[in-house]
Design a protein around this motif. Structure first.
Motif, PDB file in Angstrom:
ATOM      1  N   ALA A  97      37.257  32.260  39.802  1.00  0.00           N
ATOM      2  CA  ALA A  97      37.519  33.555  40.428  1.00  0.00           C
ATOM      3  C   ALA A  97      38.190  34.511  39.451  1.00  0.00           C
ATOM      4  O   ALA A  97      37.857  35.700  39.386  1.00  0.00           O
ATOM      5  N   ALA A  98      39.135  33.990  38.659  1.00  0.00           N
ATOM      6  CA  ALA A  98      39.792  34.814  37.641  1.00  0.00           C
ATOM      7  C   ALA A  98      38.783  35.285  36.601  1.00  0.00           C
ATOM      8  O   ALA A  98      38.806  36.446  36.166  1.00  0.00           O
ATOM      9  N   SER A  99      37.881  34.398  36.207  1.00  0.00           N
ATOM     10  CA  SER A  99      36.840  34.754  35.249  1.00  0.00           C
ATOM     11  C   SER A  99      35.926  35.836  35.827  1.00  0.00           C
ATOM     12  O   SER A  99      35.562  36.797  35.130  1.00  0.00           O
ATOM     13  N   PRO A 116      37.329  33.392  30.071  1.00  0.00           N
ATOM     14  CA  PRO A 116      36.037  33.472  30.755  1.00  0.00           C
ATOM     15  C   PRO A 116      35.434  32.090  30.940  1.00  0.00           C
ATOM     16  O   PRO A 116      35.510  31.234  30.037  1.00  0.00           O
ATOM     17  N   GLU A 117      34.867  31.849  32.094  1.00  0.00           N
ATOM     18  CA  GLU A 117      34.237  30.561  32.392  1.00  0.00           C
ATOM     19  C   GLU A 117      32.763  30.793  32.698  1.00  0.00           C
ATOM     20  O   GLU A 117      32.422  31.497  33.652  1.00  0.00           O
ATOM     21  N   MET A 144      37.717  39.166  35.877  1.00  0.00           N
ATOM     22  CA  MET A 144      37.775  39.723  34.529  1.00  0.00           C
ATOM     23  C   MET A 144      36.411  40.268  34.105  1.00  0.00           C
ATOM     24  O   MET A 144      36.308  41.389  33.581  1.00  0.00           O
ATOM     25  N   ALA A 145      35.350  39.504  34.358  1.00  0.00           N
ATOM     26  CA  ALA A 145      34.003  39.932  33.957  1.00  0.00           C
ATOM     27  C   ALA A 145      33.609  41.226  34.659  1.00  0.00           C
ATOM     28  O   ALA A 145      33.031  42.127  34.040  1.00  0.00           O
ATOM     29  N   LEU A 146      33.935  41.327  35.940  1.00  0.00           N
ATOM     30  CA  LEU A 146      33.605  42.543  36.687  1.00  0.00           C
ATOM     31  C   LEU A 146      34.358  43.749  36.144  1.00  0.00           C
ATOM     32  O   LEU A 146      33.784  44.822  35.940  1.00  0.00           O
ATOM     33  N   ALA A 157      27.436  38.414  35.774  1.00  0.00           N
ATOM     34  CA  ALA A 157      27.107  37.358  36.742  1.00  0.00           C
ATOM     35  C   ALA A 157      27.328  35.938  36.215  1.00  0.00           C
ATOM     36  O   ALA A 157      27.907  35.096  36.927  1.00  0.00           O
ATOM     37  N   PRO A 158      26.903  35.584  34.998  1.00  0.00           N
ATOM     38  CA  PRO A 158      27.108  34.201  34.539  1.00  0.00           C
ATOM     39  C   PRO A 158      28.577  33.806  34.417  1.00  0.00           C
ATOM     40  O   PRO A 158      28.897  32.620  34.325  1.00  0.00           O
ATOM     41  N   PHE A 159      29.467  34.786  34.422  1.00  0.00           N
ATOM     42  CA  PHE A 159      30.898  34.493  34.338  1.00  0.00           C
ATOM     43  C   PHE A 159      31.583  34.668  35.694  1.00  0.00           C
ATOM     44  O   PHE A 159      32.814  34.729  35.774  1.00  0.00           O
ATOM     45  N   GLY A 160      30.780  34.755  36.755  1.00  0.00           N
ATOM     46  CA  GLY A 160      31.327  34.772  38.104  1.00  0.00           C
ATOM     47  C   GLY A 160      31.397  36.125  38.771  1.00  0.00           C
ATOM     48  O   GLY A 160      31.877  36.215  39.906  1.00  0.00           O
TER      49      GLY A 160
END
Length: 394
Positions: A42-44, A203-204, A47-49, A262-265
């Motif tokens: 969720a944190a990733s 990032p995950e 951050m990605a967004l 998207a690939p990072f959540g």
């Protein structure tokens, strides 16, 4: 471009980013965890967004010289929260995010798809959104019932500040949440050390899984909600402020940045609606031709806030979940009121809108597909039947 820069646009950009991030990051976290994301995922995603929408705003505003504000899909996050965990876990949800992003790109480049989205009756789209939002809007009441000493200060801060200036109501509720967490919640030993460890962004990558349930239950409703309640109103806000953007390239670009996140959540980024008015209005700069710097500055601050997403998520996790849900619910009350009003204000099709709202709000899934999709289908069939009967009577 540098001659167009102003301190006024810098301040408005900072205010826009702060309001946009602070008022709805709780909804995003709740939505991502609702479809199976771990705290780290969720944190990733957060951050990605934030980074993606910041970079998207910088690119679009620089190229077009228009104050193009970008946001994450808050209604889309609320949709995820109401959908619940999907079969296959968060990987399936990420697959749905990717499909949604591709659809947004296609909608921008291929006009027939954009027309199909625009052809969805506004009453049904608003009814679906109202049904998605209502569950989260109950959270403030549940927080008070859970613990009045913890929940009531958050709600009172929102009410008091909102009566003075609605723009600062949700940030005030967030400030009250922080105060409650600091003085009213017992923090376990070692938790603060974990908070400091989360300061560095992590990032995950999530390997997506593509299933029918993810396509129909996540991707399609997320696409419809994002287009109908964010992208199309975002264009309208720019036009109200006397700008004439070309919608297609703007939609396609937000879809591309959604693909990157998207690939990072990250579920979806899109044109902003509410914060768009801040950057496009006279408060950003007296000269309309120079207001694009406000959107560029907002993008820079979104990137900065996004890099702190891990610490934000770790801090929020120290509180009982119902408290951050309460903040999210307060952030969505205005959106719920607007969507419910637009869904039921016209007598024609009111029953169909009611069916869409009730099926969606029930939260019941069939065949692993969320109620939001079935609500739109049920309402659409109801509306088509009523129109058929009316035509036969003529």
């Amino acid at each position: 471009m540098l001659r167009d820069f102003s301190a006024q646009a810098l301040f408005m950009g900072l205010l826009t980013a702060f309001v946009g991030f602070a008022s709805s990051f709780a909804v995003v976290l709740h939505g991502l965890t609702g479809v199976g994301a771990t705290e780290a995922q969720a944190a990733s995603g957060l951050m990605a967004l934030s980074v993606s929408m910041g970079l998207c705003a910088i690119v679009l505003s620089t190229v077009t010289r228009l104050p193009v504000s970008i946001a994450w899909s808050t209604p889309g996050a609320a949709l995820l929260a109401s959908s619940g965990a999907v079969e296959g876990g968060f990987a399936t949800a990420v697959g749905g995010f990717l499909v949604c992003a591709v659809l947004i790109v296609i909608a921008g480049l291929w006009k027939p798809l954009g027309r199909m989205v625009a052809a969805i009756p506004a009453t049904l789209a608003n009814a679906m959104l109202a049904g998605v939002l209502i569950g989260l809007c109950f959270a403030p009441v549940r927080a008070i019932a859970f613990n009045p000493l913890l929940g009531l200060p958050i709600v009172l801060a929102w009410i008091v500040v909102g009566s003075i200036n609605r723009l600062y109501a949700v940030p005030a509720a967030l400030a009250a949440f922080v105060a409650v967490l600091a003085f009213g919640v017992e923090i376990p030993d070692g938790a603060l050390a974990g908070l400091s460890a989360a300061l560095l962004p992590k990032p995950e990558f999530v390997t997506p899984a593509f299933t029918v349930a993810g396509l129909v239950g996540i991707a399609l409703p997320l696409f419809i909600v994002t287009m109908a309640s964010q992208n199309i109103p975002g264009i309208a806000v720019l036009k109200v402020n006397h700008y004439e953007p070309n919608p297609g390239p703007l939609f396609a670009t937000t879809g591309l940045f959604s693909l990157l996140s998207a690939p990072f959540g990250g579920h979806a980024v899109n044109l902003a609606a509410i914060t768009a008015a801040m950057c496009a209005g006279s408060d950003a700069h007296p000269d309309p031709a120079k207001r694009y710097w406000a959107a560029i500055n907002a993008g820079v601050f979104y990137v900065i806030f996004g890099l702190a997403a891990g610490a934000v998520t770790a801090f929020v996790s120290l509180a009982p979940p119902i408290l951050i849900q309460a903040v999210a619910g307060l952030a969505l009350i205005s959106a719920f009121a607007g969507s419910a009003l637009n869904a039921f204000k016209e007598a024609d099709g009111r029953e169909a809108a009611a069916v869409t709202f009730l099926v969606t709000a029930s939260g019941v899934s069939f065949a692993g597909i969320s109620g939001a999709f079935w609500g739109l289908i049920a309402g659409g069939l109801m509306l088509a039947l009523s129109r058929l009967v009316a035509s036969l009577r003529k």
